[in-house]
Structure formats: C-alpha cells, structure tokens
Scaffold this active site. Sequence first.
Site, PDB file in Angstrom:
ATOM      1  N   ASP A 104      65.827 -39.957  -7.323  1.00  0.00           N
ATOM      2  CA  ASP A 104      67.189 -40.004  -6.879  1.00  0.00           C
ATOM      3  C   ASP A 104      67.774 -41.574  -6.924  1.00  0.00           C
ATOM      4  O   ASP A 104      66.852 -42.440  -6.460  1.00  0.00           O
ATOM      5  CB  ASP A 104      67.647 -39.621  -5.358  1.00  0.00           C
ATOM      6  CG  ASP A 104      67.247 -38.073  -5.734  1.00  0.00           C
ATOM      7  OD1 ASP A 104      67.147 -37.309  -6.682  1.00  0.00           O
ATOM      8  OD2 ASP A 104      67.162 -37.505  -4.356  1.00  0.00           O
TER       9      ASP A 104
HETATM   10  N1  URA Z   1      62.736 -35.638  -3.505  1.00  0.00           N
HETATM   11  C1  URA Z   1      63.926 -35.863  -3.301  1.00  0.00           C
HETATM   12  O1  URA Z   1      64.892 -35.318  -2.592  1.00  0.00           O
HETATM   13  N2  URA Z   1      64.480 -37.032  -3.870  1.00  0.00           N
HETATM   14  C2  URA Z   1      63.747 -37.680  -4.685  1.00  0.00           C
HETATM   15  O2  URA Z   1      64.127 -38.833  -5.293  1.00  0.00           O
HETATM   16  C3  URA Z   1      62.495 -37.307  -4.832  1.00  0.00           C
HETATM   17  C4  URA Z   1      61.948 -36.325  -4.300  1.00  0.00           C
END
Ligand code: URA
Length: 240
Positions: A104
């Site tokens: 993310d």
């Molecule tokens: N899980 C999440 O919620 N976000 C990420 O970036 C990676 C794994």
Amino acid sequence: MRFDQLLQSQGLGSRSECRRMIEYGRVTVGDMGFVRDPRSEFHVDGFRFSIDGCEHEFRRQVYIVMNKPAAYECSHRPDRYPSIFALLPPELIRRGVQAVGRLDSDTTGLLLLSDDGQFIHSLTSPNRTVTKCYEVLARHPVDDVQLGKLEAGVVLRDDPEPVRATQCERVSENVVRMSVTEGRYHLVKRMVAASGNRVEHLRRLAIGGFELPSSLAPGAWRWLETAELKLLGWNAAVED
Ligand code: URA
C-alpha cells in the site's frame, strides 16, 4: 555478445542510440579504455563498463531490493503519490521491471523488483506459500485476545475461510510482528481490524528467509546477491 547489443540488453537505449554512444567515445571498458567499435564482441559474465564515467555491470536479469518509503505507490500509473519506479534509473524501467507484489502507499519496507516473470510468479502465485513478515504499529495496545484471534484465524468479508497469521508476536504494547502467506489486498490491515484493533503503520520486514537489509535507507535500492536470491528460493547466479 556484440557491444551495441549488450548495452541495449541493459536498457541503455535503442540499438542505434547505443551504437552512437559507443562511436562518440562515451563508453569505456575495464582496462581497455574507450572502445569505439559497436561490433566488438565481449563475454557478458562479469562484464563492466562505464558510460560518461558512470559504472555499470552486465546483468542478465534484474533482481533488486528497495526499502519502500511511505507516500509512494507501487504502480506504473500512480493516482495520488509518486511511483516507486521514479526512484529507479530509466534503464531499469526500460527493462520492464515490476514490483514483486504491491505494498500500500502508506506501507514501508521490503519491496522486491524484477524483470523475471518466473521469479515474480514464484513469489506471488497463490499456489506458493511464501511467508511475508510485517511489523504492525497498532492504534490500541494489543492484548492476548487479539493475538489469539490473529493466530486462530479471522474471517474477512471477501472469503468465508478464516485467514490466520502463521506467526504472531508482541514486540511492545502497540507493536506486533506477524507473518502471513497470502498476498490479498490490504490483508494485514483487514486482519488486524477483524481482530478488534487498527493498523497505524505497517512495515514489511522479510519475505521468505530474506530480511530487509538494515543498511538500506528508505527510498534506496540495490541489486540482490546470489545468496540472497537463494534465501528467496530462487537459484540464479547473478554477476556479483
Ligand atoms: N497488508 C496490507 O494491509 N498492506 C500492505 O501493504 C501489505 C500487506
């Protein structure tokens, strides 16, 4: 391999651009100094050269590790933030480098990038169980009930099957280190929410047996070494 073809294979330009670079005397090779004949032949393994004084080494494929900073997107076409690909030199983009699974925009830490489709598949295919370890900073203190739920498995909205953390350890009141094998969208954030808490910050620490190098500052990247690829279950010799 022919010199102009060799430079082209490294993403340094089209065949004619690489030929011109050589002919204009911009490229030196090891102890040989300037090589101005684009038809010169070289063995590629361990081949080192400089363009305008900037050193390069021949790499058959691209395998790199980046310490992803916050406020960057793992997409070639980002929406809100700059792309992590803006942190790489243009020759790697030209080689078609992709992120090995996305983080993310607010997640930081270990991100692998490669132009080797089989390598990417080996780490991201749902049929493979590659462990990803994350450090979670939670909004509220993490209690034993929450840890128990994460380990036993929580049910998320998009799947009736519970998803569990393969390992979950409290590091301090609000910090948990947890490992998952799946790679679903917002997985860790949704799991933590389902356990009754909320992720304030997420950092990926490891993939398989490979840990984020502590020497890598946020935004920095480097080539992976052969031994590091082995830790990722990949047997390829890189020219290190
Ligand atoms: N899980 C999440 O919620 N976000 C990420 O970036 C990676 C794994």
